[in-house]
Design a protein around this motif. Structure first.
Motif, PDB file in Angstrom:
ATOM      1  N   VAL A   1     -31.396  66.616   8.241  1.00 21.55           N
ATOM      2  CA  VAL A   1     -30.208  66.186   7.501  1.00 21.55           C
ATOM      3  C   VAL A   1     -30.539  66.102   6.019  1.00 21.55           C
ATOM      4  CG1 VAL A   1     -28.622  64.269   7.074  1.00 21.55           C
ATOM      5  CG2 VAL A   1     -29.122  64.963   9.408  1.00 21.55           C
ATOM      6  N   MET A   2     -29.709  66.709   5.193  1.00 28.01           N
ATOM      7  CA  MET A   2     -29.960  66.755   3.758  1.00 28.01           C
ATOM      8  C   MET A   2     -29.475  65.481   3.063  1.00 28.01           C
ATOM      9  SD  MET A   2     -29.462  70.540   2.260  1.00 28.01           S
ATOM     10  CE  MET A   2     -27.692  70.465   2.336  1.00 28.01           C
ATOM     11  N   ARG A   3     -30.320  64.936   2.190  1.00 26.47           N
ATOM     12  CA  ARG A   3     -29.913  63.859   1.297  1.00 26.47           C
ATOM     13  C   ARG A   3     -29.766  64.480  -0.089  1.00 26.47           C
ATOM     14  NH1 ARG A   3     -34.141  59.096   2.810  1.00 26.47           N
ATOM     15  NH2 ARG A   3     -35.418  60.825   3.566  1.00 26.47           N
ATOM     16  N   ARG A   4     -28.538  64.871  -0.397  1.00 27.29           N
ATOM     17  CA  ARG A   4     -28.301  65.542  -1.684  1.00 27.29           C
ATOM     18  C   ARG A   4     -28.569  64.551  -2.822  1.00 27.29           C
ATOM     19  NH1 ARG A   4     -26.001  70.519  -1.518  1.00 27.29           N
ATOM     20  NH2 ARG A   4     -24.977  71.179   0.410  1.00 27.29           N
ATOM     21  N   SER A   5     -29.439  64.948  -3.749  1.00 26.88           N
ATOM     22  CA  SER A   5     -29.932  64.021  -4.761  1.00 26.88           C
ATOM     23  C   SER A   5     -30.014  64.665  -6.135  1.00 26.88           C
ATOM     24  CB  SER A   5     -31.324  63.517  -4.360  1.00 26.88           C
ATOM     25  OG  SER A   5     -31.328  62.960  -3.064  1.00 26.88           O
ATOM     26  N   VAL A   6     -30.152  63.804  -7.148  1.00 23.07           N
ATOM     27  CA  VAL A   6     -30.322  64.239  -8.534  1.00 23.07           C
ATOM     28  C   VAL A   6     -31.564  63.554  -9.102  1.00 23.07           C
ATOM     29  CG1 VAL A   6     -29.290  64.357 -10.840  1.00 23.07           C
ATOM     30  CG2 VAL A   6     -27.831  64.531  -8.793  1.00 23.07           C
ATOM     31  N   PHE A   7     -32.326  64.305  -9.881  1.00 23.89           N
ATOM     32  CA  PHE A   7     -33.580  63.813 -10.443  1.00 23.89           C
ATOM     33  C   PHE A   7     -33.695  64.184 -11.915  1.00 23.89           C
ATOM     34  CE2 PHE A   7     -34.155  64.590  -5.965  1.00 23.89           C
ATOM     35  CZ  PHE A   7     -34.919  63.519  -5.510  1.00 23.89           C
ATOM     36  N   GLY A   8     -34.577  63.469 -12.604  1.00 22.30           N
ATOM     37  CA  GLY A   8     -34.954  63.816 -13.962  1.00 22.30           C
ATOM     38  C   GLY A   8     -36.442  64.092 -14.027  1.00 22.30           C
ATOM     39  N   PRO A   9     -36.936  64.549 -15.168  1.00 23.39           N
ATOM     40  CA  PRO A   9     -38.368  64.810 -15.321  1.00 23.39           C
ATOM     41  C   PRO A   9     -39.195  63.529 -15.167  1.00 23.39           C
ATOM     42  CG  PRO A   9     -37.106  65.810 -17.092  1.00 23.39           C
ATOM     43  CD  PRO A   9     -36.174  64.882 -16.381  1.00 23.39           C
ATOM     44  N   PRO A  10     -40.478  63.655 -14.917  1.00 22.53           N
ATOM     45  CA  PRO A  10     -41.355  62.477 -14.875  1.00 22.53           C
ATOM     46  C   PRO A  10     -41.377  61.771 -16.225  1.00 22.53           C
ATOM     47  CG  PRO A  10     -42.464  64.414 -13.979  1.00 22.53           C
ATOM     48  CD  PRO A  10     -41.213  64.898 -14.631  1.00 22.53           C
ATOM     49  N   GLY A  11     -41.554  60.454 -16.182  1.00 21.98           N
ATOM     50  CA  GLY A  11     -41.707  59.707 -17.427  1.00 21.98           C
ATOM     51  C   GLY A  11     -40.415  59.360 -18.135  1.00 21.98           C
ATOM     52  N   MET A  12     -39.268  59.504 -17.479  1.00 20.90           N
ATOM     53  CA  MET A  12     -37.995  59.173 -18.121  1.00 20.90           C
ATOM     54  C   MET A  12     -37.929  57.665 -18.397  1.00 20.90           C
ATOM     55  SD  MET A  12     -34.129  59.864 -16.682  1.00 20.90           S
ATOM     56  CE  MET A  12     -34.377  61.645 -16.681  1.00 20.90           C
ATOM     57  N   PRO A  13     -37.524  57.257 -19.599  1.00 20.89           N
ATOM     58  CA  PRO A  13     -37.405  55.829 -19.907  1.00 20.89           C
ATOM     59  C   PRO A  13     -36.456  55.125 -18.942  1.00 20.89           C
ATOM     60  CG  PRO A  13     -37.250  57.138 -21.899  1.00 20.89           C
ATOM     61  CD  PRO A  13     -37.200  58.098 -20.756  1.00 20.89           C
ATOM     62  N   LYS A  14     -36.781  53.885 -18.596  1.00 23.79           N
ATOM     63  CA  LYS A  14     -35.997  53.151 -17.616  1.00 23.79           C
ATOM     64  C   LYS A  14     -34.545  52.978 -18.046  1.00 23.79           C
ATOM     65  CE  LYS A  14     -35.090  50.700 -13.976  1.00 23.79           C
ATOM     66  NZ  LYS A  14     -34.961  51.363 -12.644  1.00 23.79           N
ATOM     67  N   ASP A  15     -34.309  52.710 -19.330  1.00 20.38           N
ATOM     68  CA  ASP A  15     -32.936  52.496 -19.775  1.00 20.38           C
ATOM     69  C   ASP A  15     -32.092  53.760 -19.652  1.00 20.38           C
ATOM     70  OD1 ASP A  15     -34.415  53.711 -21.818  1.00 20.38           O
ATOM     71  OD2 ASP A  15     -33.278  52.750 -23.432  1.00 20.38           O
ATOM     72  N   VAL A  16     -32.699  54.919 -19.910  1.00 21.90           N
ATOM     73  CA  VAL A  16     -31.991  56.202 -19.757  1.00 21.90           C
ATOM     74  C   VAL A  16     -31.725  56.471 -18.279  1.00 21.90           C
ATOM     75  CG1 VAL A  16     -32.176  58.698 -20.075  1.00 21.90           C
ATOM     76  CG2 VAL A  16     -32.908  57.155 -21.896  1.00 21.90           C
ATOM     77  N   GLN A  17     -32.730  56.247 -17.440  1.00 19.24           N
ATOM     78  CA  GLN A  17     -32.564  56.432 -15.999  1.00 19.24           C
ATOM     79  C   GLN A  17     -31.434  55.549 -15.475  1.00 19.24           C
ATOM     80  OE1 GLN A  17     -33.277  54.114 -13.389  1.00 19.24           O
ATOM     81  NE2 GLN A  17     -32.906  55.568 -11.732  1.00 19.24           N
ATOM     82  N   THR A  18     -31.357  54.314 -15.955  1.00 21.21           N
ATOM     83  CA  THR A  18     -30.328  53.375 -15.496  1.00 21.21           C
ATOM     84  C   THR A  18     -28.931  53.840 -15.890  1.00 21.21           C
ATOM     85  OG1 THR A  18     -31.871  51.512 -15.596  1.00 21.21           O
ATOM     86  CG2 THR A  18     -29.526  50.989 -15.634  1.00 21.21           C
ATOM     87  N   VAL A  19     -28.785  54.351 -17.117  1.00 24.81           N
ATOM     88  CA  VAL A  19     -27.482  54.873 -17.559  1.00 24.81           C
ATOM     89  C   VAL A  19     -27.030  56.011 -16.647  1.00 24.81           C
ATOM     90  CG1 VAL A  19     -26.307  56.160 -19.387  1.00 24.81           C
ATOM     91  CG2 VAL A  19     -27.724  54.184 -19.972  1.00 24.81           C
ATOM     92  N   LEU A  20     -27.925  56.941 -16.359  1.00 28.88           N
ATOM     93  CA  LEU A  20     -27.581  58.084 -15.509  1.00 28.88           C
ATOM     94  C   LEU A  20     -27.312  57.651 -14.082  1.00 28.88           C
ATOM     95  CD1 LEU A  20     -30.215  60.577 -16.929  1.00 28.88           C
ATOM     96  CD2 LEU A  20     -27.729  60.781 -17.157  1.00 28.88           C
ATOM     97  N   GLU A  21     -28.110  56.748 -13.554  1.00 31.16           N
ATOM     98  CA  GLU A  21     -27.912  56.242 -12.199  1.00 31.16           C
ATOM     99  C   GLU A  21     -26.524  55.621 -12.055  1.00 31.16           C
ATOM    100  OE1 GLU A  21     -31.009  53.781  -9.785  1.00 31.16           O
ATOM    101  OE2 GLU A  21     -29.719  52.331 -10.837  1.00 31.16           O
ATOM    102  N   LYS A  22     -26.157  54.760 -12.987  1.00 33.18           N
ATOM    103  CA  LYS A  22     -24.841  54.117 -12.947  1.00 33.18           C
ATOM    104  C   LYS A  22     -23.720  55.135 -13.094  1.00 33.18           C
ATOM    105  CE  LYS A  22     -26.276  49.545 -14.581  1.00 33.18           C
ATOM    106  NZ  LYS A  22     -26.169  48.536 -15.676  1.00 33.18           N
ATOM    107  N   ALA A  23     -23.940  56.140 -13.939  1.00 33.46           N
ATOM    108  CA  ALA A  23     -22.915  57.167 -14.156  1.00 33.46           C
ATOM    109  C   ALA A  23     -22.640  57.958 -12.888  1.00 33.46           C
ATOM    110  CB  ALA A  23     -23.347  58.095 -15.287  1.00 33.46           C
ATOM    111  N   PHE A  24     -23.700  58.373 -12.189  1.00 31.64           N
ATOM    112  CA  PHE A  24     -23.516  59.148 -10.957  1.00 31.64           C
ATOM    113  C   PHE A  24     -22.902  58.298  -9.852  1.00 31.64           C
ATOM    114  CE2 PHE A  24     -26.108  62.479 -12.770  1.00 31.64           C
ATOM    115  CZ  PHE A  24     -25.632  63.625 -12.145  1.00 31.64           C
ATOM    116  N   ILE A  25     -23.282  57.035  -9.764  1.00 30.07           N
ATOM    117  CA  ILE A  25     -22.702  56.162  -8.746  1.00 30.07           C
ATOM    118  C   ILE A  25     -21.224  55.936  -9.036  1.00 30.07           C
ATOM    119  CG2 ILE A  25     -22.710  53.807  -7.844  1.00 30.07           C
ATOM    120  CD1 ILE A  25     -25.776  53.901  -8.040  1.00 30.07           C
ATOM    121  N   SER A  26     -20.899  55.716 -10.313  1.00 30.90           N
ATOM    122  CA  SER A  26     -19.498  55.559 -10.702  1.00 30.90           C
ATOM    123  C   SER A  26     -18.692  56.822 -10.436  1.00 30.90           C
ATOM    124  CB  SER A  26     -19.419  55.195 -12.187  1.00 30.90           C
ATOM    125  OG  SER A  26     -18.081  55.164 -12.643  1.00 30.90           O
TER     126      SER A  26
END
Length: 345
Positions: A271-296
């Motif tokens: 079963v596929m878990r369709r996901s989105v990723f960024g490069p290694p080392g992404m700042p936490k605040d940037v990761q959080t903005v993107l995470e919230k955006a995709f969930i929204s």
């Protein structure tokens, strides 16, 4: 217009199987309609410029359609307020595009969408020169099963007769995606654990190519993602035989039994878990903005319509779940001795 980039969004109508296609909308026009006069560029906070999402598969495949549907919701005034560019980069069983994202600057402006266990299995099989476990998770947005399908008019129209056809050597071929992808592994497990005794495997770049090959009667049996096959199944041009990975039927495929119903292993590992990723080392605040955006964005009307048309539910998965999906996929690969299955030393 100089510097203009075009993109298009595929979406399926909620009430049926027809695609609503918004084609060739220029980014310059989108900036005026959605953002006003470059309003997104006036902020000093992330994001302040267009975001690229690499899709390491062909145009028209399941991930491509999902990301182009998401791109409208992500670009809206209620969300990131910047253009979202979809960059198809197929090749090397999805590792070409994933590798490009891995090497990108970890500033949040380059992301990649792939589908554990498929790409992690491909990575484990081929061992390219990057560590997929180090990618920064953004979201898991849906979980999807696969289908075994046959072409219209094929002699074997149900799983029992198909199974016997393979057992007796009357059917010798099966088709799916490139070596190491989830549906290639699913095909191998169909042979190893379910007893579907195909003799030769035929690979294609994407599910759309498999559908086209079925249309042309180039192949008789294919395995691919349920969402990618939904439209031709609804049209009756290909016939679903069994669903892979689930215990219970989907409402969108009410007449298609699961392998479990048929007394076979369900192959839940695929079963596929369709996901989105960024490069290694992404700042936490940037990761959080993107995470919230995709969930929204998963609650956006357009995106919700696509979920509903496929009888799928948003996963609302956070970045840690996406990273866990990669970890789990590699763990399963080791448990089932994946490299032995695909013949890698």
């Amino acid at each position: 217009m100089k510097g203009k980039k075009d993109y298009y969004v595929f979406m399926r109508k909620n009430s049926g199987s027809n695609f609503l296609i918004v084609s060739l909308i220029s980014l310059s026009l989108l900036s005026v309609v959605v953002f006003g006069t470059n309003s997104y560029a006036k902020s000093d906070k992330f994001p302040t410029e267009p975001i690229d999402i690499i899709v390491p598969y062909s145009v028209g495949g399941g991930t491509d359609i999902w990301m182009r549907t998401f791109s409208v919701a992500l670009a809206s005034k209620k969300n990131l307020r910047v253009p979202i560019n979809i960059r198809n980069m197929p090749g090397a069983a999805s590792l070409r595009g994933t590798g490009a994202a891995f090497k990108a600057k970890p500033d949040g402006y380059t992301l990649v969408a792939f589908n554990p266990p498929s790409t992690p299995w491909s990575w484990y099989t081929h061992q390219p020169p990057f560590d997929i476990n180090k990618l920064t998770g953004i979201t898991v947005y849906v979980r999807e099963p696969g289908l075994i399908v046959v072409r219209e008019g094929f002699e074997y129209q149900d799983f029992e007769s198909l199974f016997e056809g393979y057992r007796k050597g009357k059917i010798k071929f099966i088709a799916s995606l490139g070596e190491g992808t989830v549906w290639h592994i699913a095909s191998l497990l169909l042979k190893k654990w379910v007893g579907l005794e195909w003799k030769k495997y035929i690979s294609y770049k994407g599910c759309g190519d498999i559908v086209a090959a079925l249309y042309r009667k180039e192949i008789d049996v294919g395995v691919c993602t349920a969402s990618s096959l939904f439209n031709p199944v609804q049209e009756g041009t290909i016939i679903p035989i069994a669903m892979i990975g689930l215990e219970n039927r989907l409402k969108s495929y009410p007449d298609t039994p699961t392998l479990s119903e048929l007394g076979k292993p369900s192959l839940k590992e695929t079963v596929m878990r369709r996901s989105v990723f960024g490069p290694p080392g992404m700042p936490k605040d940037v990761q959080t903005v993107l995470e919230k955006a995709f969930i929204s964005a998963q609650d956006n009307t357009i995106v919700q319509s696509y979920y509903k048309s496929l009888d799928l539910q948003p996963a609302y998965g956070k970045g840690k779940e996406a990273e866990q999906a990669v970890f789990d996929s590699i763990k399963v690969a080791k448990e089932i001795k994946l490299r032995d299955i695909v013949g890698k030393k």
